[in-house]
Design a protein around this motif. Structure first.
Motif, PDB file in Angstrom:
ATOM      1  N   UNK A   2      36.671  31.726  31.340  1.00  7.50           N
ATOM      2  CA  UNK A   2      37.507  31.398  30.171  1.00  7.50           C
ATOM      3  C   UNK A   2      38.306  30.118  30.393  1.00  7.50           C
ATOM      4  N   UNK A  11      38.678  32.602  49.664  1.00  9.14           N
ATOM      5  CA  UNK A  11      38.445  34.014  49.984  1.00  9.14           C
ATOM      6  C   UNK A  11      36.990  34.268  50.385  1.00  9.14           C
ATOM      7  N   UNK A  21      30.944  36.142  44.555  1.00 10.85           N
ATOM      8  CA  UNK A  21      30.714  37.006  43.383  1.00 10.85           C
ATOM      9  C   UNK A  21      31.742  38.141  43.347  1.00 10.85           C
ATOM     10  N   UNK A  22      31.986  38.733  44.514  1.00 11.01           N
ATOM     11  CA  UNK A  22      32.941  39.851  44.584  1.00 11.01           C
ATOM     12  C   UNK A  22      34.355  39.368  44.232  1.00 11.01           C
ATOM     13  N   UNK A  30      35.147  36.889  42.344  1.00 15.20           N
ATOM     14  CA  UNK A  30      35.159  36.641  40.906  1.00 15.20           C
ATOM     15  C   UNK A  30      35.325  37.977  40.149  1.00 15.20           C
ATOM     16  N   UNK A  31      34.607  39.000  40.624  1.00 13.60           N
ATOM     17  CA  UNK A  31      34.717  40.325  39.989  1.00 13.60           C
ATOM     18  C   UNK A  31      36.137  40.872  40.125  1.00 13.60           C
ATOM     19  N   UNK A  32      36.706  40.692  41.313  1.00 11.95           N
ATOM     20  CA  UNK A  32      38.084  41.168  41.521  1.00 11.95           C
ATOM     21  C   UNK A  32      39.037  40.479  40.533  1.00 11.95           C
ATOM     22  N   UNK A  81      38.298  39.248  37.562  1.00  7.69           N
ATOM     23  CA  UNK A  81      38.070  39.754  36.195  1.00  7.69           C
ATOM     24  C   UNK A  81      38.731  41.126  36.029  1.00  7.69           C
ATOM     25  N   UNK A  82      38.636  41.952  37.070  1.00  6.68           N
ATOM     26  CA  UNK A  82      39.284  43.274  36.991  1.00  6.68           C
ATOM     27  C   UNK A  82      40.809  43.146  36.925  1.00  6.68           C
ATOM     28  N   UNK A  83      41.328  42.028  37.407  1.00  5.06           N
ATOM     29  CA  UNK A  83      42.776  41.781  37.308  1.00  5.06           C
ATOM     30  C   UNK A  83      43.134  41.114  35.981  1.00  5.06           C
ATOM     31  N   UNK A  84      42.124  40.879  35.141  1.00  6.28           N
ATOM     32  CA  UNK A  84      42.376  40.299  33.824  1.00  6.28           C
ATOM     33  C   UNK A  84      42.230  38.790  33.771  1.00  6.28           C
ATOM     34  N   UNK A 112      49.215  36.758  46.798  1.00  4.00           N
ATOM     35  CA  UNK A 112      48.843  38.088  47.316  1.00  4.00           C
ATOM     36  C   UNK A 112      47.607  38.048  48.205  1.00  4.00           C
ATOM     37  N   UNK A 113      46.730  37.091  47.910  1.00  2.00           N
ATOM     38  CA  UNK A 113      45.485  37.018  48.682  1.00  2.00           C
ATOM     39  C   UNK A 113      45.593  36.034  49.848  1.00  2.00           C
TER      40      UNK A 113
END
Lengths: 66, 368
Positions: free
Chosen positions: A40, A16, A25-26, A28-30, A32-35, A61-62
């Motif tokens: 981890x 992506x 970075x973005x 990765x943030x997306x 994390x926002x998806x859980x 989906x991506x």
């Protein structure tokens, strides 16, 4: 199975972002926002089937996985 | 001048649109974005704006208060005219029926056909999206997630408000007004831009892990395997019956690289669960936040940004909870003055959009 989740997360971020650090970075943030927190998981983490399924769905989906 | 900001206090939609037309006369208008109080008839206003600016796309939404260079307003319309020095080209799409699952693909297809490029291929430094979305449908996360899955183009924006009536909000596009909808504006930019996401909170060393949630209804049932309200109260050292009074001061945050993505609690239910203004997933580890100083933080951001080059214009999607906090601390005027030397338009939102959906935040678009 171990490490499949982490490998797929890496693939999502790599494909992506296309090597663009801002987009990495973005992405990765997306995730994390998806859980899904990439930190981890590592290559020895035992794959949780439910989590792996969720990451596979994100990959579909991506457009990373067909 | 690349961007011009203006406002009107006229209460009649046609007169209001007329006043804005006069204010932007002589300016090379390539697009108009406007934010209007819910006192205006949305259909008449959207039509009037469309007719007064026939040469440019016009789009916007209803608000819970308006922001314009140097002032925070109520019962007005704030607007920004963008010139061809900022917007090379723009295409607007309307996502209708968002509550039932919006057809983002068809809007994205229209963008792709218009620009002759797939959404996946578009360069995020050249293309930028704005999103204005009905603030009462509770589906911002779903829409933002879908957008983020399909493109690397950033979409920034806010959830429409209705002056705290919580009855009905509207988005506007090219002469029409819609509820249960989102307006997406995809711009090909001629200038550089920067996105700022800012929230004024300290991160406390108090963690709440979501162990049971009703995500669809934006409800956390349990934190740390305890009823959510009890766990939140325990973390703050407050009796459960007092915690709603702490919500604005102490929301929770999902911390990503040290940056909180704020989730604001809204209500305690009888069963001890907590309703939020955005959804929270099971397993998320959240930190309790403590509000600091919005004016000081925004002042620091703007002076840093001004120091790195010219800011041609700012669009500020500013959470209504921040507006209420400024009012409570008697800092409204001071906050408005921070933007007095920059063409600025914005509004008090029911939620902010950038990467995802956040609360108690300002998401701001800075044109260079």
């Amino acid at each position: 199975m171990r490490g499949r989740t982490r490998k797929l997360i890496d693939e999502i971020i790599e494909k992506r972002s296309g090597g663009d650090p801002t987009l990495a970075t973005i992405t990765r943030t997306k995730l994390i926002l998806k859980g899904i927190d990439p930190d981890k998981f590592d290559y020895t983490t035992v794959d949780d089937p439910a989590v792996l399924q969720k990451v596979e769905q994100i990959a579909r989906n991506t457009g990373v996985m067909s | 001048m690349k961007a011009a900001a203006g406002y009107t206090l006229q209460t009649d939609p046609v007169s209001a649109a007329g006043e804005l037309q006069t204010k932007f006369q002589g300016f090379d208008v390539k697009a108009i974005i406007y934010f209007a109080s819910s006192i205006y008839d949305p259909y008449l206003l959207s039509r009037a704006m469309f007719e007064k600016f026939p040469e440019a796309p016009t789009f916007g939404c209803t608000t819970a208060g308006e922001i314009v260079s140097g002032r925070i307003l109520k019962h007005s319309i704030s607007a920004m005219a963008l010139s061809a020095d900022i917007v090379e080209d723009m295409k607007i799409g309307v996502l209708k029926g968002i509550k039932g699952g919006a057809d983002l693909e068809s809007v994205f297809s229209s963008f792709e056909n218009y620009f002759g490029l797939s959404m996946e291929e578009m360069d995020h430094t050249q293309y930028l999206g704005l999103i204005l979305i009905d603030g009462l449908q509770g589906v911002e996360e779903t829409v933002m997630e879908k957008i983020g899955d399909l493109t690397n183009v950033f979409f920034i924006g806010g959830s429409a408000g209705d002056d705290l009536k919580f009855d009905r909000t509207f988005v506007f596009a090219d002469g029409e007004a819609y509820s249960d909808a989102a307006v997406l504006a995809l711009m090909k930019l001629k200038c550089g831009y920067e996105i700022v996401k800012t929230q004024s909170f300290a991160i406390l060393d108090k963690q709440l892990t979501v162990t049971k949630a009703d995500t669809r209804n934006r409800k956390v049932i349990e934190f740390n395997h305890k009823p959510a309200a009890a766990a939140y109260a325990e973390a703050l050292g407050e009796p459960v019956e007092n915690i709603e009074q702490r919500f604005a001061r102490n929301p929770v945050g999902l911390i990503i690289d040290g940056d909180p993505f704020v989730r604001s609690p809204r209500v305690v239910y009888e069963d001890g669960s907590i309703g939020f203004y955005c959804n929270i997933l099971e397993g998320m580890e959240l930190k309790i936040l403590e509000s600091t100083d919005i004016v000081r933080d925004m002042g620091n951001i703007l002076s840093t940004k001004k120091g790195t080059g010219e800011i041609s214009g700012v669009i500020n999607f500013h959470c209504i909870l921040r507006t209420l906090e400024l009012q409570q601390k008697h800092q409204t005027e001071e906050y408005g003055l921070l933007f007095s030397d920059i063409p600025t338009a914005g509004f008090s939102t029911y939620g902010e959009q950038y990467i995802g959906h956040v609360n108690q935040t300002s998401t701001m678009l800075l044109f260079k």
